[in-house]
Design a protein around this motif. Structure first.
Motif, PDB file in Angstrom:
ATOM      1  N   TYR B  31       8.214 -16.727 -72.649  1.00  0.00           N
ATOM      2  CA  TYR B  31       6.993 -17.161 -71.885  1.00  0.00           C
ATOM      3  C   TYR B  31       6.195 -18.029 -72.564  1.00  0.00           C
ATOM      4  O   TYR B  31       5.744 -17.944 -73.584  1.00  0.00           O
ATOM      5  CB  TYR B  31       6.228 -15.579 -71.833  1.00  0.00           C
ATOM      6  CG  TYR B  31       5.056 -15.753 -70.887  1.00  0.00           C
ATOM      7  CD1 TYR B  31       3.789 -16.153 -71.367  1.00  0.00           C
ATOM      8  CD2 TYR B  31       5.278 -15.264 -69.618  1.00  0.00           C
ATOM      9  CE1 TYR B  31       2.680 -16.287 -70.390  1.00  0.00           C
ATOM     10  CE2 TYR B  31       4.151 -15.423 -68.650  1.00  0.00           C
ATOM     11  CZ  TYR B  31       2.858 -15.888 -69.004  1.00  0.00           C
ATOM     12  OH  TYR B  31       1.793 -16.017 -68.371  1.00  0.00           O
ATOM     13  N   TYR B  35      -3.471 -23.014 -70.087  1.00  0.00           N
ATOM     14  CA  TYR B  35      -4.896 -22.757 -69.749  1.00  0.00           C
ATOM     15  C   TYR B  35      -5.887 -23.953 -69.984  1.00  0.00           C
ATOM     16  O   TYR B  35      -5.705 -24.803 -70.858  1.00  0.00           O
ATOM     17  CB  TYR B  35      -5.492 -21.422 -70.807  1.00  0.00           C
ATOM     18  CG  TYR B  35      -4.554 -20.313 -70.537  1.00  0.00           C
ATOM     19  CD1 TYR B  35      -3.452 -20.246 -71.493  1.00  0.00           C
ATOM     20  CD2 TYR B  35      -4.769 -19.319 -69.671  1.00  0.00           C
ATOM     21  CE1 TYR B  35      -2.631 -19.155 -71.436  1.00  0.00           C
ATOM     22  CE2 TYR B  35      -3.859 -18.112 -69.503  1.00  0.00           C
ATOM     23  CZ  TYR B  35      -2.970 -18.146 -70.524  1.00  0.00           C
ATOM     24  OH  TYR B  35      -2.209 -16.825 -70.477  1.00  0.00           O
ATOM     25  N   GLN B  37     -10.021 -24.307 -70.363  1.00  0.00           N
ATOM     26  CA  GLN B  37     -11.263 -23.963 -70.693  1.00  0.00           C
ATOM     27  C   GLN B  37     -12.426 -24.689 -70.637  1.00  0.00           C
ATOM     28  O   GLN B  37     -12.675 -25.760 -70.964  1.00  0.00           O
ATOM     29  CB  GLN B  37     -11.323 -23.197 -72.238  1.00  0.00           C
ATOM     30  CG  GLN B  37     -12.616 -22.486 -72.528  1.00  0.00           C
ATOM     31  CD  GLN B  37     -12.445 -21.745 -74.046  1.00  0.00           C
ATOM     32  OE1 GLN B  37     -11.741 -22.663 -74.868  1.00  0.00           O
ATOM     33  NE2 GLN B  37     -13.115 -20.577 -74.163  1.00  0.00           N
ATOM     34  N   LEU B  43     -11.220 -19.019 -69.789  1.00  0.00           N
ATOM     35  CA  LEU B  43     -10.063 -19.702 -69.635  1.00  0.00           C
ATOM     36  C   LEU B  43      -9.514 -19.653 -68.376  1.00  0.00           C
ATOM     37  O   LEU B  43      -9.582 -18.160 -67.939  1.00  0.00           O
ATOM     38  CB  LEU B  43      -9.079 -19.170 -70.822  1.00  0.00           C
ATOM     39  CG  LEU B  43      -9.357 -19.311 -72.265  1.00  0.00           C
ATOM     40  CD1 LEU B  43     -10.134 -18.049 -73.042  1.00  0.00           C
ATOM     41  CD2 LEU B  43      -8.409 -20.033 -73.036  1.00  0.00           C
ATOM     42  N   GLN B  45      -5.742 -19.853 -66.176  1.00  0.00           N
ATOM     43  CA  GLN B  45      -4.577 -20.233 -66.200  1.00  0.00           C
ATOM     44  C   GLN B  45      -3.966 -21.491 -65.170  1.00  0.00           C
ATOM     45  O   GLN B  45      -4.165 -21.207 -63.943  1.00  0.00           O
ATOM     46  CB  GLN B  45      -3.677 -18.870 -66.137  1.00  0.00           C
ATOM     47  CG  GLN B  45      -2.185 -19.121 -66.546  1.00  0.00           C
ATOM     48  CD  GLN B  45      -1.449 -17.773 -66.139  1.00  0.00           C
ATOM     49  OE1 GLN B  45      -1.643 -16.839 -65.402  1.00  0.00           O
ATOM     50  NE2 GLN B  45      -0.600 -17.506 -67.167  1.00  0.00           N
ATOM     51  N   TYR B  48       2.431 -21.277 -65.657  1.00  0.00           N
ATOM     52  CA  TYR B  48       3.212 -20.266 -66.724  1.00  0.00           C
ATOM     53  C   TYR B  48       4.547 -20.493 -66.374  1.00  0.00           C
ATOM     54  O   TYR B  48       5.046 -20.945 -65.204  1.00  0.00           O
ATOM     55  CB  TYR B  48       2.815 -18.831 -66.589  1.00  0.00           C
ATOM     56  CG  TYR B  48       2.933 -18.091 -65.228  1.00  0.00           C
ATOM     57  CD1 TYR B  48       2.028 -18.090 -64.335  1.00  0.00           C
ATOM     58  CD2 TYR B  48       4.385 -17.230 -65.152  1.00  0.00           C
ATOM     59  CE1 TYR B  48       2.223 -17.213 -63.235  1.00  0.00           C
ATOM     60  CE2 TYR B  48       4.460 -16.743 -64.072  1.00  0.00           C
ATOM     61  CZ  TYR B  48       3.418 -16.620 -62.985  1.00  0.00           C
ATOM     62  OH  TYR B  48       3.880 -15.953 -61.925  1.00  0.00           O
ATOM     63  N   PHE B  90      -5.300 -25.286 -73.578  1.00  0.00           N
ATOM     64  CA  PHE B  90      -4.503 -24.503 -74.557  1.00  0.00           C
ATOM     65  C   PHE B  90      -3.152 -24.234 -74.135  1.00  0.00           C
ATOM     66  O   PHE B  90      -3.247 -23.886 -72.840  1.00  0.00           O
ATOM     67  CB  PHE B  90      -5.306 -23.172 -74.829  1.00  0.00           C
ATOM     68  CG  PHE B  90      -6.554 -23.364 -75.756  1.00  0.00           C
ATOM     69  CD1 PHE B  90      -7.760 -23.339 -75.066  1.00  0.00           C
ATOM     70  CD2 PHE B  90      -6.465 -23.527 -77.029  1.00  0.00           C
ATOM     71  CE1 PHE B  90      -9.114 -23.502 -75.829  1.00  0.00           C
ATOM     72  CE2 PHE B  90      -7.447 -23.700 -77.782  1.00  0.00           C
ATOM     73  CZ  PHE B  90      -8.814 -23.618 -77.088  1.00  0.00           C
ATOM     74  N   LEU B  98       3.375 -10.901 -70.809  1.00  0.00           N
ATOM     75  CA  LEU B  98       2.013 -10.850 -71.154  1.00  0.00           C
ATOM     76  C   LEU B  98       1.696  -9.616 -71.746  1.00  0.00           C
ATOM     77  O   LEU B  98       0.396  -9.422 -72.097  1.00  0.00           O
ATOM     78  CB  LEU B  98       1.210 -11.158 -70.362  1.00  0.00           C
ATOM     79  CG  LEU B  98       1.263 -12.659 -69.821  1.00  0.00           C
ATOM     80  CD1 LEU B  98       0.422 -12.826 -68.153  1.00  0.00           C
ATOM     81  CD2 LEU B  98       0.377 -13.512 -70.718  1.00  0.00           C
ATOM     82  N   GLU B 101       1.806 -10.151 -77.599  1.00  0.00           N
ATOM     83  CA  GLU B 101       0.845 -10.989 -78.169  1.00  0.00           C
ATOM     84  C   GLU B 101       1.075 -12.370 -77.631  1.00  0.00           C
ATOM     85  O   GLU B 101       2.200 -12.835 -77.884  1.00  0.00           O
ATOM     86  CB  GLU B 101       0.657 -11.019 -79.663  1.00  0.00           C
ATOM     87  CG  GLU B 101      -0.211 -11.895 -80.268  1.00  0.00           C
ATOM     88  CD  GLU B 101      -0.525 -11.588 -81.837  1.00  0.00           C
ATOM     89  OE1 GLU B 101       0.256 -10.675 -82.352  1.00  0.00           O
ATOM     90  OE2 GLU B 101      -0.833 -12.449 -82.360  1.00  0.00           O
ATOM     91  N   GLN B 102       0.245 -13.242 -77.179  1.00  0.00           N
ATOM     92  CA  GLN B 102       0.343 -14.517 -76.872  1.00  0.00           C
ATOM     93  C   GLN B 102      -0.309 -15.445 -78.064  1.00  0.00           C
ATOM     94  O   GLN B 102      -1.487 -14.953 -78.513  1.00  0.00           O
ATOM     95  CB  GLN B 102      -0.476 -14.873 -75.770  1.00  0.00           C
ATOM     96  CG  GLN B 102       0.241 -15.076 -74.456  1.00  0.00           C
ATOM     97  CD  GLN B 102      -0.527 -15.520 -73.407  1.00  0.00           C
ATOM     98  OE1 GLN B 102      -0.154 -16.695 -72.732  1.00  0.00           O
ATOM     99  NE2 GLN B 102      -1.955 -15.002 -72.996  1.00  0.00           N
ATOM    100  N   PHE B 104      -1.608 -18.879 -79.466  1.00  0.00           N
ATOM    101  CA  PHE B 104      -2.175 -20.177 -78.876  1.00  0.00           C
ATOM    102  C   PHE B 104      -2.146 -21.466 -79.662  1.00  0.00           C
ATOM    103  O   PHE B 104      -2.123 -21.290 -80.892  1.00  0.00           O
ATOM    104  CB  PHE B 104      -3.742 -20.002 -78.507  1.00  0.00           C
ATOM    105  CG  PHE B 104      -3.969 -19.106 -77.212  1.00  0.00           C
ATOM    106  CD1 PHE B 104      -3.659 -17.670 -77.329  1.00  0.00           C
ATOM    107  CD2 PHE B 104      -4.440 -19.709 -76.191  1.00  0.00           C
ATOM    108  CE1 PHE B 104      -3.981 -17.072 -75.991  1.00  0.00           C
ATOM    109  CE2 PHE B 104      -4.657 -19.152 -74.838  1.00  0.00           C
ATOM    110  CZ  PHE B 104      -4.237 -17.853 -74.954  1.00  0.00           C
ATOM    111  N   GLY B 105      -1.785 -22.472 -79.009  1.00  0.00           N
ATOM    112  CA  GLY B 105      -2.048 -23.667 -79.825  1.00  0.00           C
ATOM    113  C   GLY B 105      -3.218 -24.046 -80.065  1.00  0.00           C
ATOM    114  O   GLY B 105      -4.173 -23.298 -79.690  1.00  0.00           O
ATOM    115  N   PRO B 106      -3.545 -25.095 -80.935  1.00  0.00           N
ATOM    116  CA  PRO B 106      -4.952 -25.665 -81.416  1.00  0.00           C
ATOM    117  C   PRO B 106      -5.801 -26.251 -80.361  1.00  0.00           C
ATOM    118  O   PRO B 106      -6.979 -26.385 -80.527  1.00  0.00           O
ATOM    119  CB  PRO B 106      -4.616 -26.451 -82.488  1.00  0.00           C
ATOM    120  CG  PRO B 106      -3.336 -27.291 -82.030  1.00  0.00           C
ATOM    121  CD  PRO B 106      -2.524 -26.036 -81.272  1.00  0.00           C
TER     122      PRO B 106
END
Lengths: 113, 113
Positions: B31, B35, B37, B43, B45, B48, B90, B98, B101-102, B104-106
């Motif tokens: 997955y 997103y 923000q 955030l 979506q 996906y 992000f 979902l 745990e997701q 996240f990138g920086p």
């Protein structure tokens, strides 16, 4: 569509307990997640509740009541590093199942000495 | 090290100039999601993907495209960026969906002038 409500700001003192509430209106509900985000950082996953009840992970606990469309995040023994934004998010129906995520607008937690 | 990487981290561009933000994960996650923000909105979506060649719209897909040709990569394409797409973006990934745990990138801070 989905809507979530959470307080915009909460202030508490170090060592205290704080509860951040989240109410939601949605269709195709699968579960409720909580994320933490420090200023300038990426969100990090805290918890996921699919069933009613309390889930505990260390100092953090998360609660869900599906019948009340309500959940909360409980933070115990608050530390200064807990100052951050906290987001609730509902997992809802999408292609192949509960694959969409809608976030609340976040609660800014300030921990004071 | 398990991680989600995004490039570029910062981008200033002009209206109408096509751009791609890359996202890659090294955890073999099925997955992946994008997103945006914005202040006061939390955030939201965009798109996906459940797996290779399986993508679907999130809550705010207008003006964006995605593709999932390889499991590790999930690029976000803005074919004709507009100023209202100025935002912090992000990418995130999780194993299976979902309920897990997701990660996240920086983040990528995009400004469209």
């Amino acid at each position: 569509g989905q809507s979530l409500e959470q307080p915009s700001e909460v202030t508490a003192v170090e060592g205290a307990i704080v509860q951040i509430n989240c109410t939601y209106q949605t269709s195709g509900f699968y579960g409720l997640s909580w994320y933490q985000q420090h200023d300038g950082g990426a969100p990090t996953f805290l918890s996921y509740n699919a069933l009613d009840g309390l889930e505990e992970t260390g100092r953090f606990s998360s609660f869900l009541s599906r019948s009340d469309s309500y959940g909360y995040l409980l933070l115990q023994e608050l530390q200064m590093k807990d100052s951050a934004s906290y987001f609730c998010a509902v997992r809802v129906d999408g292609t192949g199942g509960g694959n969409k995520l809608t976030f609340g607008t976040g609660t800014q937690l300030k921990v004071e000495l | 090290e398990a991680q989600v990487t995004q490039n570029p981290r910062y981008l200033i561009t002009v209206t109408g100039k096509k751009l791609t933000v890359t996202c890659s994960q090294n955890m073999n996650h099925e997955y992946m999601s994008w997103y945006r923000q914005d202040p006061g909105l939390g955030l939201r979506q965009i798109y996906y993907s459940m797996n290779v060649e399986v993508t679907d719209k999130g809550d705010v897909p207008e003006g964006y495209k995605v593709s999932r040709k390889e499991k590790r990569n999930f690029p976000l394409i803005l074919e004709s960026p507009s100023p209202n797409q100025t935002s912090l973006y992000f990418c995130a990934s999780s194993r299976g969906g979902l309920q897990y745990e997701q990660y996240f990138g920086p983040g990528t801070r995009l400004t469209v002038t």
